[in-house]
Motif scaffolding. Structure first.
Motif: not given
Lengths: 331, 331, 331, 331, 331, 331
Positions: C218, C231, C233
Motif C-alpha cells: 500500500a 488505494l 499502491y
C-alpha cells in the motif's frame, strides 16, 4: 520370438506376489526388495532407475549403472524370471550407424518401449554436456542403434507411448534446466519419424498436491486401457530438509493423450523402507518400467530406490484404474 | 470431569520409565519408541509433531497427520495411558460458529493448552496460502471452535502460556517467511481476548550455541515452576549437508516471560536413533507437548521424530531446572 | 487550527499543475521534480519515501532521511505550499511516555494519517533488529508519542485508513521477511485500540499483472470516495537485471475494505525520468502520501524516486476512479 | 621413545585385517566399524574426522569432538592397538607460549604429522570467526604449543608433508569461503619456518570425475613412496538431494609435489554402510589419517563416517599405487 | 630523481582545488571529473580503479584497463600534472625474472607503494583462475618484476603499508570467495621478505554502519600521521536493488596497525554524480590511490567511478583526521 | 512487390551514416539514437528488441511492445526510410488458421526472416506459461499465420537462417530455464517442414571471453557471405552489480552452420550511451535485425537499448568480416 510381433501382451511368467493380508493399498512392495543390489557388477557404485521388458521367452532390460567414478552408464541385462538379473559387465556402446551424430556423453534413467517392430530406448543423454533425450533402438539388446537426440537441452525423463497416435510417434518428457532442476512439468511431443519432433503440449503441471509439489516426470511406458492411458509418474516434494520422490498415477485420453482424464491426489508409494530412505540419494522411489500381463491385468512395477538399487512393487490395472478414477480423491 | 477445574495438575497415570542405569543425561528416551507409527491410521503418510493433554481420567491429543497427498491435517485422538493412542480416522473439522472467519487451509505442529475453562489449540494454519497461527478451543475434543488467526503471516510454532500473565493471554511464536525459513527467533505477544494481539517482544534469538544456530521455536506449553517458566524449545543447526533439529531448554521470568533467566548451551536431545535419523525429514527431534505430574515432578515429553512418527522421552522438572541453571553451561 | 476537526478536507492551497496538453494519462509528473533534493539537510544522504498532510493552514510531514552512515531516520518538516519544504535537521525522537516500549531502532517509509483527533504515524520500525510497523501519534509534529509496534516482525508498509470501519481502526500492511523480501502481498488488520491487532485478511496478492508481479504494498492513506476506498499502491517487477518499482491503483469496498472492487491492470506511473532511474536504488517510484482537495477532487501524490529524492505527481479522484474501473483494463 | 627419531616407520602393531575373500577392491573396511562411538566420552555429541599417529610404543591422536552444544573441539587420545582409544574428557588447551597469538576459537578436522623432531598438528581454526588453518606442535600429546595460523581465512583441510621439500615445509590446503563452501581445490604452500607461507600452487582441481565434482580436499599426511607422494583425498558429489563425500587417491611428484603424476578416476570408498549413511551428516566418508607400516606396506586408514563416528579401512601401499597408476582408469 | 630516495614526501605540483564555498564536507570532488575517459586508449572498454604515485618530477601510475573482450589488464601511464594522463596502449608484461612463477592471468584494482627503494605493485591476480594478490616491483614503470603471489586464493584489495613495521613488510587484504563475494573484512598480514606471509590479523569487519554493511576493503596506501595510519577504505551496502560502493576512513595504530583507533560511522563519498551512478557497474566509488603533499597536508584521492572511469577528489590530512576522530560520529 | 521474389537483396534506401572521422571501430552508432521512443504509441511502456525487413519499396517490422501492464506484445510497423516508423496501435493477433494450436500467450524479442516465399516470424512465445519459440508467417504484415511452436520450453532467441541448408530449414536458438536464466549457449536445429524439428547441435558456448561470459544468444538473421554466415550475437557479462548485454560477431560454415570458422574475442558494441545505460533494464544493447544492401555491403543493425527503446548502428559486411577473422583477436 519374432521381433515383429507385439511382445509381452501376455506375460505368463510375470513376477508376482499377492497383496498381503490387511493391506488396502492399490500397490504393494515385493517382499524381497531390492531385487538388484548396488554392487551386483564389479564396476558399479549403484544400479537403479532401470527399464525392463519381455524379451524372447524371458526378459531384457537397460540398466542405469553409475560406476565408481560416478559416471552414469547404461548396461544391458537379461533375466528368465524378471527378478534375478544378469547385467552385462560392460556398458552399452551405441552404434551410430555411420551417421554424424553427437556422441553418447552419459546415460541415465532409461526407458524401453516396443513400438511396431523394435525396442526403442530413450534416456537422459548429454549433448555438449547438457542433459537431453537420447534415442536408440534395438531388436536383440546386443546392438543398439543410436539416432538423433529428440530435443534440445535441457530435458529428462523421455517416455514413449507404445504405439503411434494419430499417425505420429508420441513422447512424454520433462523440460529441465542445466542442474538439479527445481521445477518440472510433463510435456508431450510428436514425431512422424523419430527424428524430427514438434506439436508440443503441456500434459500435467507439478503442484496438484504436495507430494508432487515441486516437479513431476513420467515413469514407465503408459499402459493402454479401454479407459485411457494409465500413466505412472514420479513427483517431488521439497521438505524443510531435502526432497522426497514418490510416485502416483493419472489417466490420459487415448487419442489426445495430452488431455488428463483423471488423477488421484494421493501418491501410490512414497519412500518408507530402509532401502528407499538410505542410499546415495535418500528418500527416492523412482519408477521407470512396468510389466503388464494382459491376461490377468497384473502389473510388476520397477523402481529405483534411493538412487542406489532396483526394487519391485505389484498392482493390477484394475486397482490402478480404480485408484486413479476414485471420485473422492481427484486432484 | 468438570471442565472448569484445572486438569492434569496431578497425573497419577503419567507414563514413565526410570532413568537407565549409567545414564547421566537429564532426559532419556522411552524404550519402545516410536509410540505412534506413521501408518497408524489408514489415510496417514505420517503422524508426528503432536500435542497431548490430560483429559477426563485419561488423555486426549491433537495430532499432525500428513495424508497420502501430503496434505497436512489435524486429527483428534484419545488414550488411557498416554502411550497407546486411538487417533480418529477423520480430520478435525473446525466450527467457525457462524463467524466470517478465514477458512482452515491446512494444519500442522499443533499445541494444546488448558487455560481457565477450556483447551486452546494453536497450530500453523494457512491464511490465503501463507502460514500463520490458527486458534481454536474445545472442551471435549469433539467440537473445535475456530477463532481468528492470531497473527499476520508468516508465523509458526504458536505456543500459549497456561495462564494469563499481567491480565493478558500470552503466546510465544516464531515469525517466519513464506518457505522453509532459514531464520527464526522466539517472540512473545499478548492479548486481552484471544482475538487482538500486541505488545510484541523478542524473547530469544537463534545462535546462542551451534545446535540452535539457524533457528529456534518454542515446543511444549511452558511449565510453571517457582524458579520461572521452564521452556523446552527446538533449535536447528545447518550442517554442510542439511539441517539437524534438536531440542533444549531455557527458564523465563514468571511475570515478565520475555526475560530469559537461564539457558543451557547444550541440547537436551539430538536426533541419534534410527527413528529420528531416517524418515521423511531426516535428523529431526521436534517436541510439541509435555505431561507434567506435579506430585512427582515427572515429565513425559512428546516429540516428532524425522517428521514421521511420535516419540516420548522422560525427565523431571528438577532435573531440567538443574540443567537449565547449570552455572558452567550457560550460553 | 483545532486539532479535533478534520484537517484537509478542503485544501485551497493544494499544489497543482494542469495536465499537459496532449497527455492522456490519468497521472502526470510535476514539471519541477524532484521537489526535495537528496542533500537538502546537512546530514542527509537522501530524502525520499515520505508522508505529508495538511497541518494548520499549511502542511507538515514526516520524512525518511537516510544519513551519511546510511542509517534510516525520520525527520519532521513543514511547508506553506507543500512544494518547498523545511525539514528539521534533527531526527524525530519518539516519546515513549514512560511506557516500557521497545525502543525506536530505525525508521523508514513513514505514512501519516489523521484519525478523529490526531495524526497517526506508522513506519517500518526495527524490533530486535527486524522490520515491523512502528506506531506513534502527534498533534503538533513536535512531540511524537510512540505506542506499541502493531505487529510481529517482519512487516513493512503499514498504512492506516483515515477513519474507523466497523468500530475498529484498520491498517494495511505487507508481511515480509528479514531481508530484501522477494514476495509481498497486501493484508488488512483491525484494532479496537491501536495496541492489539487481529482479524487479519488478505486484500490483494502480487501477480495480477507483470508490473506488480513480484510484490506489492500500500502507498498513501486510502482516499474515501462514494465508489469505495481508492488505494494507490506500489508494485515490483523483477527484470532480467534488477527490480522496477511502479505504482497503480485499486478500489476497495467501503465497509469491507478487504474486498477489491476494481483494479486496473496497468500501472499509473513507472520510473522513466532520470531522477527515477538514477540514484541509490535505480528504477524506483514509491508513493507514500497524497493530498486531496475535496472541493476540486484534485490530488497531489508524493513519491520517492530512486530511493533518493521526493517527487510529486498530479491527478484527480475522478480520473483515478475512471482508470481503476475502466472495463477493458481490469486485472 | 626418543622424540627426535622418526616414529612409525615400522609399526609392528599396526591394526590389520586381511582383504575379505572375493573382494577385489584395493580398500576394505574394518569389520567392526565404527571403532569410536559418538558418545565415547560424556561431553560428546560425536567424534569423527580425527588424526592418529604412532607414539611411544603405541599410538596417540587428536580427535574432533563436537560437544552437546555442537561446539567443535579437539581432544587428545591414546591407544595401545590403534583400535581401542582412550580419549581425554577435556579438550586440548593450546599453549600460546606467551606469544600474542589469535586465540583458539574452534577446532575441527585435525591432522597430525611428525616432521624432524616433533608432531605438528594442523586443523581448521577460527580467526575472528572465520575458518583458517591452525598450527601447533607437541612432543607428548599433553602440551600443545600453538603457533601463528598459517593462512588468511577462509581455509580448511591443511595437511603437512612429512618432511621438508626443497628446504621448505610444505602444506596442502583447500581455500574455502565463509560457509559450507560449494567449491574447493587442493593448493600447496611452502614455508621456511612454519610461520610465514608463500609460493602457493594449485595441485588438483575438483571435477576430474563426478564423485569429486564439487570440491576436493587432502586427507591423511601424504605417504612417501619411490613412485611419488601417495595422496588420499576426499571429494564431494552434489546429488539432486544433498552431498556425498567419498575418497580416492592420487600420486604427486616427490620433489615438485604440486605436480600430479597419476590419479584414478574412481573413488576408493564411498559411503555405503549404515554408519556412513546415517548420522549428523548423512553420506560422508572423510579420511584424516593413515598408519603405514613400512615393513609390510600395510595401511590403516582412519576416516570419519557421517560426521558422527570414527572408522577404519585397510589397504597396502602397493595396492594403492596400482590403483592410482592403473592405465585404464586415469582421469 | 634518485629512485632510492623517498618520492613524494613533498609534491609541489599536487593537483588541487579549494573546497567550494558552502561545502562543509571533508572531501570534495574535482570539478572536471572524470579525469580519465573510458575510451582514452583504443583497446579500452573502461579505465578505472587505478593507482598513481609521484615519479621523477611528475607522476606515474598503474591503470586498470578492461579491454573490449572485457579482459582485465594493467597498463602503465604517466602525467606531468597528475590530471592529464598518457596511458600506454600496451598492457604491462610482467618479467618473471626466470623464476618458475605462476603466470599473470589477469590484473585488476592495482595499488602502487614506494617502500625503501622501489615501487611495489599489488593487484588482484589470477592463480589457476582464482583471484589472489599479485606482487611485482618496478623502479621505472617500464620493467615490472613479478614475484610470488602473496596469498592463497581467494583474495582482493591487497594494499601495502609504505614502510616496514616491526621489521616486516605489512599488507592489508580482503579475503574473498570465487565469485562476486557477498562478504569481506580487512585483514593484515606480515612478511620478512615479500615472499612468505603470516601473522594474519583481522583489522576491521564489515557492518560497522549500513554504508559498509556488506563488505569492506582497503583503498589507497595508508597515510602515516602522528595520530596513526589514516586508512581510506571502500564499503558496500546491499540495497533492495543492487549494491552501492562508497568510501570512508579509519585510523590505525602506528606500530600495531591491526588495532583500530578511530573510525567515523559516515562515508566520505558515496556515488551521487552521473559518472558515479551510470556505467558498467552503477553506483560505485572505489578509491585506489592518494597523493599526499606533506608540506601542505593536501590530498588528491583517485577513485574509480561506476567501474568505468577515473575520478579525483580532494581533502587534507587534517580534515580527514578531524573526520575520523569526530567524537560524535564514532562507529 | 512480388512476395515470391527475394526482397532486400539490394536496398537502395538503406539508412546510412558514414563512419565518423577518427573512429576506428567496425561499428558506429546512428547519431540520432534512439530511433523509436519508448512511448511512441499510446499503450507502450517501452518498444525495443525488434525486427525490421525490406518490404514493398519500403520496410516493415515486428516490434516488441511492452504495454503499461508490462505485458509483452508484438506489433507490426512500417516505414519508408527504416528510421521513422509507424507502429500499429493494436498488437498482432495471430491467425491459427483453424488449427488446434496452443494460443499465443506473450511475445518478445521477435525476428523476421524471408525464406523462399514468405516472411517467417519467430519470437519468444509462452507455452503453458513457459518461454519457447513461437513461429508464424506473413506475406503482408497484416495477416500473421501462426504455426506450431518449434521447441519444448524453455527457449529464447529463435533465429532462422534465410535459406534452407542441406534441404532443411535451420534455426538457431538458446535453451533457457523458466526464469532469468543464468546460462545460455547457441544451438542449431533443423526441420523439413517448419513443424517438426531435430538434428540439434551446439554451435557456440558462452564463456569465450568475459563480455560473453554468462550467456549468449543469436541476434539478427545470419548474413550469407562467401566466407560463411556472418552471425551477430549478444553476450552477457555478470558484473559485481548486475548484467551487461553487449554484442559481437562470429562466422559460421556455410553448409555446416554449426561449425564456427572464426570469432573475435572483443565485442562490437557495449552499452555506453545514456540510452543504453538507463532504462527499464540498465546496460543492455540487444540486436535483433540487420538490413543489408548487397550492392554496397552496407549494414544497418537494429538493437534494443536498455530494454526500453530501439536504436541503430552501422557497419559493412567487409568490416565485420575483417573484424571476425582478425588473426590477433580470435577467441
Amino acid at each position: 520370438m519374432s521381433v515383429t510381433s507385439q511382445p509381452g501382451a501376455v506375460i505368463a511368467n510375470l513376477p508376482w506376489q499377492d497383496r498381503p493380508a490387511g493391506c488396502n493399498n492399490p500397490l504393494w512392495r515385493y517382499s524381497d526388495n531390492p531385487i538388484i543390489r548396488r554392487d551386483q557388477i564389479a564396476c558399479a557404485n549403484s544400479i537403479f532407475n532401470s527399464a525392463v521388458v519381455p524379451f524372447g521367452g524371458g526378459f531384457a532390460g537397460v540398466f542405469r549403472v553409475d560406476n565408481k567414478a560416478r559416471l552414469m552408464r547404461l548396461h544391458a541385462g537379461f533375466s528368465d524370471d524378471a527378478i534375478n538379473w544378469k547385467i552385462n559387465e560392460e556398458p552399452i556402446v551405441f552404434d551410430t550407424q555411420g551417421k554424424n551424430l553427437p556422441r553418447f556423453e552419459f546415460g541415465y534413467d532409461p526407458r524401453v518401449c516396443w513400438i511396431e517392430d523394435r525396442y526403442w530406448v530413450t534416456w537422459c543423454n548429454g549433448l555438449s554436456g547438457e542433459p537431453t533425450i537420447g534415442v536408440a533402438w534395438t531388436r536383440d539388446f546386443k546392438t543398439f542403434h543410436q539416432e538423433e537426440n529428440a530435443f534440445l537441452p535441457h530435458n529428462r525423463n523421455g517416455v514413449m507411448f507404445p504405439r503411434k497416435i494419430g499417425g505420429n510417434f508420441v513422447m512424454l518428457s520433462r523440460p529441465s534446466d542445466n542442474g538439479h532442476t527445481p521445477f518440472g512439468d510433463i510435456y508431450l511431443s510428436q514425431s512422424p519419424d523419430m527424428t524430427f519432433w514438434g506439436m508440443h503440449r503441456c500434459v500435467m503441471k507439478a503442484g496438484a498436491s504436495p507430494w508432487q509439489g515441486l516437479k513431476i516426470g513420467a515413469g514407465p511406458i503408459p499402459i493402454e486401457t479401454d479407459k485411457g492411458w494409465l500413466l505412472i509418474y514420479h513427483g517431488v516434494l521439497r521438505s524443510c530438509n531435502g526432497y522426497v520422490y514418490s510416485f502416483g498415477a493419472a489417466l490420459l485420453d487415448l487419442e489426445r493423450p495430452w488431455k488428463v482424464i483423471a488423477a488421484n491426489k494421493n501418491y501410490l508409494l512414497s519412500p518408507q523402507t530402509p532401502y528407499e530412505c538410505i542410499g546415495d540419494v535418500p528418500n527416492v522411489a523412482f519408477p521407470c518400467a512396468a510389466l503388464h500381463d494382459e491376461a490377468t491385468g497384473r502389473l510388476a512395477i520397477y523402481y529405483g530406490a534411493a538412487d542406489t538399487v532396483v526394487c519391485m512393487a505389484f498392482s493390477t490395472v484394475q486397482m490402478l484404474l480404480d485408484f486413479v478414477t476414485h471420485p473422492d480423491q481427484q486432484v
